[in-house]
Design a protein around this motif. Structure first.
Motif, PDB file in Angstrom:
ATOM      1  N   TYR A 144       9.620  11.028  -2.270  1.00  0.00           N
ATOM      2  CA  TYR A 144       8.277  11.332  -2.148  1.00  0.00           C
ATOM      3  C   TYR A 144       7.890  12.649  -1.439  1.00  0.00           C
ATOM      4  CZ  TYR A 144       8.667   8.286   2.066  1.00  0.00           C
ATOM      5  OH  TYR A 144       9.035   8.080   3.323  1.00  0.00           O
ATOM      6  N   TRP A 145       8.871  13.372  -1.012  1.00  0.00           N
ATOM      7  CA  TRP A 145       8.716  14.708  -0.065  1.00  0.00           C
ATOM      8  C   TRP A 145       8.424  15.625  -1.611  1.00  0.00           C
ATOM      9  CZ3 TRP A 145      12.993  15.052   4.082  1.00  0.00           C
ATOM     10  CH2 TRP A 145      12.758  13.885   4.916  1.00  0.00           C
ATOM     11  N   PRO A 146       7.495  16.567  -1.074  1.00  0.00           N
ATOM     12  CA  PRO A 146       7.279  17.711  -1.982  1.00  0.00           C
ATOM     13  C   PRO A 146       8.720  18.539  -2.067  1.00  0.00           C
ATOM     14  CG  PRO A 146       6.148  18.154   0.053  1.00  0.00           C
ATOM     15  CD  PRO A 146       6.841  16.903   0.170  1.00  0.00           C
ATOM     16  N   PRO A 147       9.156  18.632  -3.431  1.00  0.00           N
ATOM     17  CA  PRO A 147      10.551  19.357  -3.719  1.00  0.00           C
ATOM     18  C   PRO A 147      10.380  20.598  -3.020  1.00  0.00           C
ATOM     19  CG  PRO A 147       9.404  18.495  -5.656  1.00  0.00           C
ATOM     20  CD  PRO A 147       8.370  18.122  -4.611  1.00  0.00           C
ATOM     21  N   ASP A 148       9.496  21.317  -3.061  1.00  0.00           N
ATOM     22  CA  ASP A 148       9.199  22.698  -2.736  1.00  0.00           C
ATOM     23  C   ASP A 148       9.409  23.016  -1.279  1.00  0.00           C
ATOM     24  OD1 ASP A 148       7.078  21.408  -2.985  1.00  0.00           O
ATOM     25  OD2 ASP A 148       5.796  23.178  -3.293  1.00  0.00           O
ATOM     26  N   ALA A 149       9.152  21.833  -0.458  1.00  0.00           N
ATOM     27  CA  ALA A 149       8.995  21.992   0.888  1.00  0.00           C
ATOM     28  C   ALA A 149      10.026  21.123   1.766  1.00  0.00           C
ATOM     29  CB  ALA A 149       7.621  21.783   1.566  1.00  0.00           C
ATOM     30  N   THR A 191       0.761  -1.197  -0.049  1.00  0.00           N
ATOM     31  CA  THR A 191       0.059  -0.229  -0.099  1.00  0.00           C
ATOM     32  C   THR A 191       0.926   1.236   0.074  1.00  0.00           C
ATOM     33  OG1 THR A 191      -1.444  -1.300   1.277  1.00  0.00           O
ATOM     34  CG2 THR A 191      -1.909   1.061   1.276  1.00  0.00           C
ATOM     35  N   PHE A 192       2.069   1.259   0.647  1.00  0.00           N
ATOM     36  CA  PHE A 192       2.876   2.256   0.739  1.00  0.00           C
ATOM     37  C   PHE A 192       3.629   2.586  -0.584  1.00  0.00           C
ATOM     38  CE2 PHE A 192       6.660   4.448   1.451  1.00  0.00           C
ATOM     39  CZ  PHE A 192       6.475   5.450   2.512  1.00  0.00           C
ATOM     40  N   CYS A 193       3.848   1.442  -1.093  1.00  0.00           N
ATOM     41  CA  CYS A 193       4.445   1.536  -2.493  1.00  0.00           C
ATOM     42  C   CYS A 193       3.565   2.144  -3.808  1.00  0.00           C
ATOM     43  CB  CYS A 193       5.135   0.130  -3.020  1.00  0.00           C
ATOM     44  SG  CYS A 193       6.329  -0.407  -1.986  1.00  0.00           S
ATOM     45  N   ASP A 194       2.207   1.775  -3.496  1.00  0.00           N
ATOM     46  CA  ASP A 194       1.315   2.383  -4.262  1.00  0.00           C
ATOM     47  C   ASP A 194       0.850   3.967  -3.982  1.00  0.00           C
ATOM     48  OD1 ASP A 194       0.980  -0.230  -5.163  1.00  0.00           O
ATOM     49  OD2 ASP A 194      -0.798  -0.933  -4.180  1.00  0.00           O
ATOM     50  N   MET A 195       1.036   4.121  -2.744  1.00  0.00           N
ATOM     51  CA  MET A 195       0.886   5.488  -2.348  1.00  0.00           C
ATOM     52  C   MET A 195       1.875   6.597  -3.064  1.00  0.00           C
ATOM     53  SD  MET A 195       0.168   5.843   1.638  1.00  0.00           S
ATOM     54  CE  MET A 195      -1.205   5.309   2.334  1.00  0.00           C
ATOM     55  N   VAL A 196       2.969   6.030  -2.993  1.00  0.00           N
ATOM     56  CA  VAL A 196       4.120   6.891  -3.629  1.00  0.00           C
ATOM     57  C   VAL A 196       4.745   6.447  -4.974  1.00  0.00           C
ATOM     58  CG1 VAL A 196       4.958   7.167  -1.397  1.00  0.00           C
ATOM     59  CG2 VAL A 196       6.014   5.662  -2.631  1.00  0.00           C
ATOM     60  N   GLY A 197       4.030   5.537  -5.441  1.00  0.00           N
ATOM     61  CA  GLY A 197       4.299   5.151  -6.759  1.00  0.00           C
ATOM     62  C   GLY A 197       5.747   4.600  -6.969  1.00  0.00           C
ATOM     63  N   GLN A 242       5.050   9.624  -7.802  1.00  0.00           N
ATOM     64  CA  GLN A 242       6.054   9.426  -8.715  1.00  0.00           C
ATOM     65  C   GLN A 242       5.520  10.019  -9.952  1.00  0.00           C
ATOM     66  OE1 GLN A 242       8.945   9.422  -7.533  1.00  0.00           O
ATOM     67  NE2 GLN A 242       9.863   8.841  -9.385  1.00  0.00           N
ATOM     68  N   ASP A 243       4.151  10.169 -10.188  1.00  0.00           N
ATOM     69  CA  ASP A 243       3.572  10.756 -11.464  1.00  0.00           C
ATOM     70  C   ASP A 243       3.363  12.189 -11.134  1.00  0.00           C
ATOM     71  OD1 ASP A 243       1.424  10.857  -9.920  1.00  0.00           O
ATOM     72  OD2 ASP A 243      -0.048   9.425 -11.071  1.00  0.00           O
ATOM     73  N   GLY A 244       3.571  12.758  -9.899  1.00  0.00           N
ATOM     74  CA  GLY A 244       3.788  14.275  -9.897  1.00  0.00           C
ATOM     75  C   GLY A 244       2.464  14.438  -9.038  1.00  0.00           C
ATOM     76  N   ARG A 245       1.237  13.592  -8.895  1.00  0.00           N
ATOM     77  CA  ARG A 245       0.156  14.170  -8.115  1.00  0.00           C
ATOM     78  C   ARG A 245       0.699  14.244  -6.593  1.00  0.00           C
ATOM     79  NH1 ARG A 245      -2.399   9.559  -6.655  1.00  0.00           N
ATOM     80  NH2 ARG A 245      -1.280   8.257  -8.021  1.00  0.00           N
TER      81      ARG A 245
END
Ligand code: ADP
Length: 666
Positions: free
Chosen positions: A327-332, A306-312, A360-363
């Motif tokens: 998977y951390w937002p690059p701007d923060a 589930t974790f892998c699916d979450m972050v792709g 991973q897809d940017g979402r």
């Protein structure tokens, strides 16, 4: 408390037990070493015991042999003395000596020769005949093979010398069974062999064999009897192989049995472990919660599917990673890094915290993270276990709800304003018309009366124009605010009602109000604007909820309980009816006209426009509205809407289009 102590004691003893079990493999090796050392010690001590026993037997045998030899010699000597005594009466001739019974007996036994010497050591007689030597000195070597010894006695001035074979003496004087066991030798003080019962009487031959020498003494002075064991004693280690082979066979048997048991236990444990692992994997994979284990430095040790699916990202790209995570937002990054340090220091909020992650897809996704200590089998904390819930959908729904509520509030304000303007226009129309009427009348009267003050006439005219203008302004404002024509379309009334309930569900739940539904099997679609109808229903439901709490003297937010029943039915061929009933205080005989009059309200903060709007919306849809008592005990508000007819809809749309284009032209 006791249980905790027992658990901690178990945890403490667990490592010791584990270590003991892990060292079990050494057991066969230790057993083998102990066995070999034991066998060696046993063989060595048995060998020593044998040697001592053999030595003792050898000494005993040597002493007894020597005694027997000596006894034999003593007997021979006694025979010689007998001969000596008979010699005195005998003629000093050889034939006399040769025919003497003692001499013949002696020669038959072990004498080799008998020599009679006079005082000058000259031979008087010698038997048997062959006597190569003219004289014989005592101790000389006699004729024939091997060495010989002699016995001498004095008979008066004469001497009697008997030569005998020590070998024969040995053969006859020693019991046969001793000769089987030992090599027997008679040696002198210079180790010269006097006689031997060994076939190869070489001194070298006896090297390494055990022997014992004893002085013969008596009639054989200076001679020693030596017994040498025929068999060379085997070194003790020569007996070991067979013992060791047997022992090892036994050990192998035990080890194999133990190994078999161990293998069975291992395969059983392995089977159980596999089942458990598969079960746990299935559980973790089917869980809706993402799981992430990290060590104390924040390195990822484990992630579930589930974790892998979450972050792709696949597990192999995540496991072993250190912060910052992909998977951390690059701007923060900086902000998340600080939060990560706080969490690793053990200061993560127990009730969890919200975070924004990147797929991973940017979402972007909103997650709720709960951190808890990761404890290993020895009770030590080795890191942190995170449970992550994806709350993106919930967040989006909340956001949508907020937007919808805002839009509805805005729409409602606009509609209310429209209705207010309509009511004002209606209310102001009469005084304005009256003003205009009076104004025109006054102008006409002044003109008829010939009033000449043009300024007053103009002022009156201006006044009339302004009044007309005011009327137009009010009308225009109303038109502007109520310009939105209802978007009538084929609508599922029941679906609209359910959506309306969904939007106010939170408030209803807070007040413990239940909603009951009743609908016929095949309810036709109605011709209505779903958004306006949704507002009508929300208004009716809110009024019912308010009435139930107000009626019992509670604040609207308090939980009082109650029931709202929403019923759809087909009232006639062309109309569908919907009733919204409650078990509140009821209407106390008030009719729908009174309740839906603009600005009529019995609530302290009520505006009194809700029902007025509802009624006008229903009427715009060519339906009707009604109110009465419900058999639930409270109020009932009902409205009807026309069944959707495609042809009719087309016609009315065409008419509306024509009117809109006419308005645009004007
Ligand atoms: P408001 O809600 O602002 O008072 P409404 O036009 O919606 O304005 O309602 C007008 C009045 O009708 C309310 O003040 C209340 O006295 C009465 N009313 C409306 N619905 C109910 C109901 N379900 N039970 C009893 N009275 C009601």
């Amino acid at each position: 408390m006791l249980a905790t102590q027992i658990i901690s004691a178990n945890i403490a003893s667990a490592p010791a037990m584990g270590r003991a079990r892990r060292s079990l493999w050494l057991l066969p090796l230790l057993a083998s070493v102990v066995f070999v050392v034991g066998v060696l010690a046993w063989a060595y001590s048995a060998d020593r015991f044998d040697r001592e026993e053999r030595r003792a037997t050898l000494i005993t045998d040597a002493l007894s042999s020597e005694a027997q030899l000596r006894a034999r010699l003593d007997i021979e000597y006694a025979h010689l003395e007998d001969l000596g005594r008979s010699l005195k009466k005998m003629p000093r001739t050889r034939s006399a000596l040769g025919s003497n019974i003692d001499v013949t007996d002696g020669l038959r036994r072990l004498w080799l020769s008998v020599t009679w010497l006079d005082s000058n050591n000259r031979i008087i007689a010698h038997v048997p005949d062959q006597m190569p030597l003219a004289s014989l000195q005592v101790g000389d070597i006699a004729d024939g093979p091997g060495l010989s010894s002699h016995l001498t006695i004095n008979v008066g001035d004469d001497k009697l010398v008997v030569r005998y074979s020590p070998t024969l003496l040995l053969r006859k004087g020693i019991p046969w069974w001793l000769t089987r066991k030992y090599d027997l030798q008679l040696v002198d003080s210079s180790e010269q062999i006097i006689a031997s019962l060994d076939e190869t009487p070489l001194r070298l031959d006896s090297v390494g064999r055990e022997s014992y020498k004893v002085v013969v003494g008596g009639n054989m002075p200076g001679a020693y009897l030596e017994l040498t064991l025929r068999e060379t004693p085997k070194p003790f280690w020569r007996t070991l192989p067979i013992v060791l082979i047997c022992g090892f066979l036994l050990l192998m048997l035990v080890a194999t049995t133990l190994l078999r048991r161990q293998v069975r236990q291992i395969s059983r444990a392995e089977g159980a472990w596999r089942t458990e692992a598969a079960w746990r994997q299935a559980m973790e994979d089917s869980a809706l919660v993402g799981l992430r284990a990290r060590d104390a430095q924040g390195r990822i040790l484990y992630v579930n599917r589930t974790f892998c699916d979450m972050v792709g990202l696949p597990p192999e790209r995540l496991i072993g990673l250190m912060p910052p995570m992909p998977y951390w937002p690059p701007d923060a990054i900086d902000e998340v890094m600080l939060r990560n340090q706080r969490n690793l220091a053990g200061n993560a909020p127990r009730e969890g915290y919200e975070a924004l992650w990147c797929h991973q897809d940017g979402r972007r996704l909103n997650v709720m993270v709960f951190e808890s200590p990761l404890i290993d089998a020895y009770g030590q904390q080795t890191g942190w276990m995170g449970s992550i819930i994806d709350i993106t959908a919930r967040k989006q729904l909340e956001e949508r709800e907020r937007h919808q509520a805002e839009a509805m509030a805005y729409q409602s304000r606009l509609t209310t304003l429209g209705e207010v303007a309509s009511a004002l226009a209606h209310q102001l129309n009469q005084p304005l018309t009256a003003i205009m009427g009076y104004n025109m009348g006054m102008q006409r009267m002044l003109t008829d009366a010939g009033y000449g003050n043009q300024a007053v006439i103009n002022a009156l005219k201006q006044q009339g124009d302004q009044a007309a203008e005011a009327g137009k302004i009010v009308k225009r404002i109303r038109e502007f605010l109520t310009r939105r024509a209802p978007q009538r379309e084929s609508s599922d009334l029941m679906l609209i009602a359910r959506r309306a309930v969904e939007l106010v569900q939170r408030d209803l739940s807070k007040q413990h109000i239940q909603v009951q539904w009743a609908e016929p099997a095949h309810l036709p679609m109605v011709c209505a604007d779903p958004i306006l109808m949704e507002q009508v229903l929300i208004n009716l439901i809110r009024n019912a909820a308010d009435a139930m709490s107000h009626g019992q003297g509670h604040a609207p937010e308090e939980s009082v309980g109650g029931t709202i029943r929403i019923t759809a039915s087909r009232s006639s061929e062309r109309f569908v009816r919907m009733d919204v009933e409650d078990n509140g205080p009821g209407l106390n005989g008030r009719a729908v006209e009174q309740l839906s009059a603009p600005f009529y309200s019995t609530k302290a903060d009520g505006m009194g426009m809700g029902l007025a709007i509802c009624r006008s919306v229903i009427e715009v849809h060519h339906g009707g509205m009604d109110a009465g008592e419900s058999n639930l005990g409270g109020a009932r508000f009902s409205f009807t809407l026309p069944v959707f007819d495609a042809q009719l809809q087309e016609d009315s749309l065409a008419a509306e289009d024509a009117r809109a284009s006419l308005e645009a032209m004007l």
